[in-house]
Design a protein around this motif. Structure first.
Motif, PDB file in Angstrom:
ATOM      1  N   ARG A 130       0.840  -1.212   0.000  1.00 40.46           N
ATOM      2  CA  ARG A 130       0.000   0.000   0.000  1.00 40.46           C
ATOM      3  C   ARG A 130       0.868   1.253   0.000  1.00 40.46           C
ATOM      4  O   ARG A 130       0.588   2.202  -0.734  1.00 40.46           O
ATOM      5  CB  ARG A 130      -0.920  -0.002   1.222  1.00 40.46           C
ATOM      6  N   VAL A 131       1.909   1.251   0.814  1.00 37.42           N
ATOM      7  CA  VAL A 131       2.786   2.420   0.878  1.00 37.42           C
ATOM      8  C   VAL A 131       3.540   2.579  -0.445  1.00 37.42           C
ATOM      9  O   VAL A 131       3.686   3.689  -0.953  1.00 37.42           O
ATOM     10  CB  VAL A 131       3.761   2.320   2.074  1.00 37.42           C
ATOM     11  N   LYS A 132       3.982   1.470  -1.015  1.00 37.69           N
ATOM     12  CA  LYS A 132       4.710   1.518  -2.289  1.00 37.69           C
ATOM     13  C   LYS A 132       3.836   2.086  -3.410  1.00 37.69           C
ATOM     14  O   LYS A 132       4.335   2.726  -4.331  1.00 37.69           O
ATOM     15  CB  LYS A 132       5.202   0.123  -2.655  1.00 37.69           C
ATOM     16  N   ALA A 133       2.529   1.883  -3.316  1.00 38.18           N
ATOM     17  CA  ALA A 133       1.608   2.360  -4.354  1.00 38.18           C
ATOM     18  C   ALA A 133       1.304   3.860  -4.242  1.00 38.18           C
ATOM     19  O   ALA A 133       0.714   4.431  -5.151  1.00 38.18           O
ATOM     20  CB  ALA A 133       0.307   1.567  -4.288  1.00 38.18           C
ATOM     21  N   LEU A 134       1.720   4.480  -3.136  1.00 38.92           N
ATOM     22  CA  LEU A 134       1.462   5.915  -2.967  1.00 38.92           C
ATOM     23  C   LEU A 134       2.302   6.731  -3.939  1.00 38.92           C
ATOM     24  O   LEU A 134       3.388   6.290  -4.345  1.00 38.92           O
ATOM     25  CB  LEU A 134       1.813   6.344  -1.532  1.00 38.92           C
ATOM     26  N   PRO A 135       1.848   7.946  -4.287  1.00 43.06           N
ATOM     27  CA  PRO A 135       2.706   8.845  -5.071  1.00 43.06           C
ATOM     28  C   PRO A 135       4.016   9.095  -4.310  1.00 43.06           C
ATOM     29  O   PRO A 135       4.053   9.019  -3.075  1.00 43.06           O
ATOM     30  CB  PRO A 135       1.877  10.126  -5.174  1.00 43.06           C
ATOM     31  N   ALA A 136       5.079   9.398  -5.025  1.00 40.95           N
ATOM     32  CA  ALA A 136       6.434   9.467  -4.454  1.00 40.95           C
ATOM     33  C   ALA A 136       6.536  10.324  -3.194  1.00 40.95           C
ATOM     34  O   ALA A 136       7.115   9.894  -2.196  1.00 40.95           O
ATOM     35  CB  ALA A 136       7.414   9.965  -5.509  1.00 40.95           C
ATOM     36  N   SER A 137       5.997  11.521  -3.211  1.00 42.35           N
ATOM     37  CA  SER A 137       6.155  12.393  -2.044  1.00 42.35           C
ATOM     38  C   SER A 137       5.397  11.850  -0.833  1.00 42.35           C
ATOM     39  O   SER A 137       5.898  11.898   0.296  1.00 42.35           O
ATOM     40  CB  SER A 137       5.710  13.815  -2.357  1.00 42.35           C
ATOM     41  N   TYR A 138       4.215  11.309  -1.045  1.00 43.06           N
ATOM     42  CA  TYR A 138       3.440  10.718   0.048  1.00 43.06           C
ATOM     43  C   TYR A 138       4.132   9.453   0.560  1.00 43.06           C
ATOM     44  O   TYR A 138       4.155   9.192   1.752  1.00 43.06           O
ATOM     45  CB  TYR A 138       2.011  10.403  -0.390  1.00 43.06           C
ATOM     46  N   ARG A 139       4.682   8.684  -0.377  1.00 38.34           N
ATOM     47  CA  ARG A 139       5.393   7.460   0.000  1.00 38.34           C
ATOM     48  C   ARG A 139       6.606   7.788   0.870  1.00 38.34           C
ATOM     49  O   ARG A 139       6.796   7.182   1.918  1.00 38.34           O
ATOM     50  CB  ARG A 139       5.833   6.682  -1.237  1.00 38.34           C
ATOM     51  N   SER A 140       7.407   8.759   0.460  1.00 39.14           N
ATOM     52  CA  SER A 140       8.602   9.079   1.250  1.00 39.14           C
ATOM     53  C   SER A 140       8.219   9.631   2.622  1.00 39.14           C
ATOM     54  O   SER A 140       8.880   9.323   3.622  1.00 39.14           O
ATOM     55  CB  SER A 140       9.517  10.045   0.502  1.00 39.14           C
ATOM     56  N   ALA A 141       7.157  10.409   2.702  1.00 42.48           N
ATOM     57  CA  ALA A 141       6.697  10.925   3.996  1.00 42.48           C
ATOM     58  C   ALA A 141       6.194   9.785   4.876  1.00 42.48           C
ATOM     59  O   ALA A 141       6.531   9.711   6.064  1.00 42.48           O
ATOM     60  CB  ALA A 141       5.608  11.968   3.796  1.00 42.48           C
TER      61      ALA A 141
END
Length: 142
Positions: A24-35
């Motif tokens: 689920r986290v990997k599927a987030l957009p890059a900035s949301y994923r890194s946060a």
């Protein structure tokens, strides 16, 4: 009754939950994923080291709620700063305390600890300070 495999490798349900959370986290957009990853890293370090052993089911519930929060923010195009606020460390610690049942205490609060333990906890505090700085930088980049 647990199977032999579960006795050897641990609870398979927890492993599935972990893999689903990471997907689920990997599927987030890059900035949301890194946060989300920065908050996860801080929660794992802050919770496991300073608050004692956090039960797996509690940690997984916390991480799943974190994924929900960032998924919803991404879906609504909510800026990350609006999610974590101006103090991301305070956000992470408040988020962690939401799941605390009061059973975990900071080991630094115990007056009967030895000099060796005090030295260890000073090192832990230095590492937590580093993680705080990493979290803030990750949120600023995101």
């Amino acid at each position: 009754m647990t199977t032999l495999i579960e006795q050897i490798v641990g609870d398979l349900g927890d492993k599935r939950r972990w893999r689903q959370y990471k997907a689920r986290v990997k599927a987030l957009p890059a900035s949301y994923r890194s946060a989300a990853e920065a908050v996860e890293r801080y929660l794992a370090y802050f919770g496991a080291i300073t608050k004692g052993d956090v039960p797996v089911d509690v940690m997984m519930a916390m991480l799943e709620d974190l994924a929900n929060l960032f998924e919803q923010a991404a879906a609504d195009s909510t800026p990350i700063r609006a999610v974590v606020g101006e103090a991301p460390v305070e956000f992470a610690e408040t988020f962690f305390r939401k799941y605390s049942d009061g059973g975990w205490i900071s080991r630094g609060e115990d007056q009967s600890i030895s000099a060796i333990e005090r030295g260890f906890y000073k090192e832990v505090e230095r590492e937590i300070a580093k993680e705080r700085a990493r979290l803030v930088k990750a949120i600023e980049r995101a």
